[in-house]
Design an enzyme around this catalytic site. Structure first.
Site, PDB file in Angstrom:
ATOM      1  N   SER A 139       0.853  -1.189   0.000  1.00  0.00           N
ATOM      2  CA  SER A 139       0.000   0.000   0.000  1.00  0.00           C
ATOM      3  C   SER A 139       0.887   1.237   0.000  1.00  0.00           C
ATOM      4  CB  SER A 139      -0.907  -0.078   1.241  1.00  0.00           C
ATOM      5  OG  SER A 139      -1.665   1.078   1.386  1.00  0.00           O
ATOM      6  N   TYR A 153      -5.541   8.311  -6.019  1.00  0.00           N
ATOM      7  CA  TYR A 153      -4.495   7.328  -5.674  1.00  0.00           C
ATOM      8  C   TYR A 153      -4.625   6.935  -4.196  1.00  0.00           C
ATOM      9  CZ  TYR A 153       0.262   6.053  -4.086  1.00  0.00           C
ATOM     10  OH  TYR A 153       1.339   5.451  -3.496  1.00  0.00           O
TER      11      TYR A 153
END
Ligand code: NAD
Length: 267
Positions: A139, A153
């Protein structure tokens, strides 16, 4: 730590993915990695050597995920670990309201869709093998902290947190563990900090990163080994921040006088 295990790593030819491939092999694993850049794939395969198979592919393309599982099975007979590493913060740095549907879709494809697809392709194998297995999703700290002009994003990376938790609980009964890593300020092809920060500003690095340096792919790889190995047998559904302390610091900065401030004149 990973003797006898077989791993699939996406984006294994550069940056953090390459660091994970190198460390996994050093810990005894066999690795199939996906890499879109043919030169990086060749170079990594040659440098890391035996027990590594590079598959030149784009993880955004349909059926790539199944091809990676087949490559792991054909070359090494099984699959134990999946590292969903490919991701990118995107192209134009413009205000949210100026971004297009196509740009959002591109961010979805590179940050999230393949995480779902590769996980879906690997999970039946892990369940069928019946002896556990792990998924590690890469992540970003910006799933937990803001990144202005990169809200979409950030949202897709934050989705990885929810996906990781829910998948971990769903597959826990099969002994499959699912965790995530949230890096920050790690020197890679995507964010080459040593090129961005000139010698005249190097003394500022401890102002930006509490541990006083930028991260290296090997820093993230160490945590990936932990999450892929038996050391973390009772860890699932969580995210490890690998950021030198940036998230913990929040808005706090050291001052030149040796104190602390949350009101820097020039942050
Ligand atoms: N470097 C950091 O500080 C940082 C910070 C936060 C999050 N991350 C996350 O870490 C992960 C890796 O980032 P990085 O900085 O190592 O990136 P990178 O761009 O340096 O390396 C990515 C590698 O994956 C390959 N790749 C890219 N798209 C691909 C695709 N569609 N199919 C197959 N291979 C592909 C690239 O060719 C490259 O070799 C990403 O998910 C990123 O969001 C990194």
């Amino acid at each position: 730590m990973l003797e006898g295990k077989v791993a699939i790593v996406t984006g294994g030819g550069g940056g953090i993915g390459r660091g994970i491939v190198e460390r996994f092999v050093a810990e005894g694993a066999s690795v199939v990695f996906a890499e879109v850049d043919v030169d990086r794939a060749r170079e990594t395969q040659a440098a890391v050597g035996e027990r590594v198979v590079g598959v030149v592919c784009d993880v955004r393309e349909p059926h790539t995920s199944e091809a990676l599982v087949v490559a792991a099975r054909d070359n090494f007979g099984r699959v134990d670990v999946l590292v969903n590493n490919v991701g990118h913060f995107g192209g134009r740095r413009v205000a949210f309201h100026e971004q297009t549907d196509d740009e959002w879709d591109a961010l979805y494809q590179v940050n999230l869709a393949h995480v779902f697809a590769c996980s879906r392709a690997v999970l039946p194998r892990l369940v069928e093998q019946g002896d556990g297995g792990t998924i590690v999703n890469v992540s970003t700290i910006e799933a937990f902290r803001a990144i202005p002009t990169r809200a979409v994003y950030s949202a897709f990376k934050a989705a990885i947190t929810g996906f990781t938790r829910s998948l971990a609980v769903e597959y826990a009964r099969h002994g499959v563990r699912v965790n995530a890593i949230a890096p920050d300020v790690t020197e890679t092809l995507q964010v080459p900090y040593s090129r961005w920060v000139g010698p005249e500003d190097e003394h500022l690095i401890p102002t930006w990163v509490p541990l006083g340096r930028f991260g290296q792919p090997s820093d993230v790889a160490g945590v990936a080994v932990f999450l892929a190995s038996e050391l973390s047998n009772f860890v699932t559904g969580t995210t490890v921040h690998v950021d030198g302390g940036t998230f913990a610091a929040g808005g706090w900065f050291p001052t030149e006088e040796g104190g602390w401030t949350n009101r820097p004149r020039r942050p």
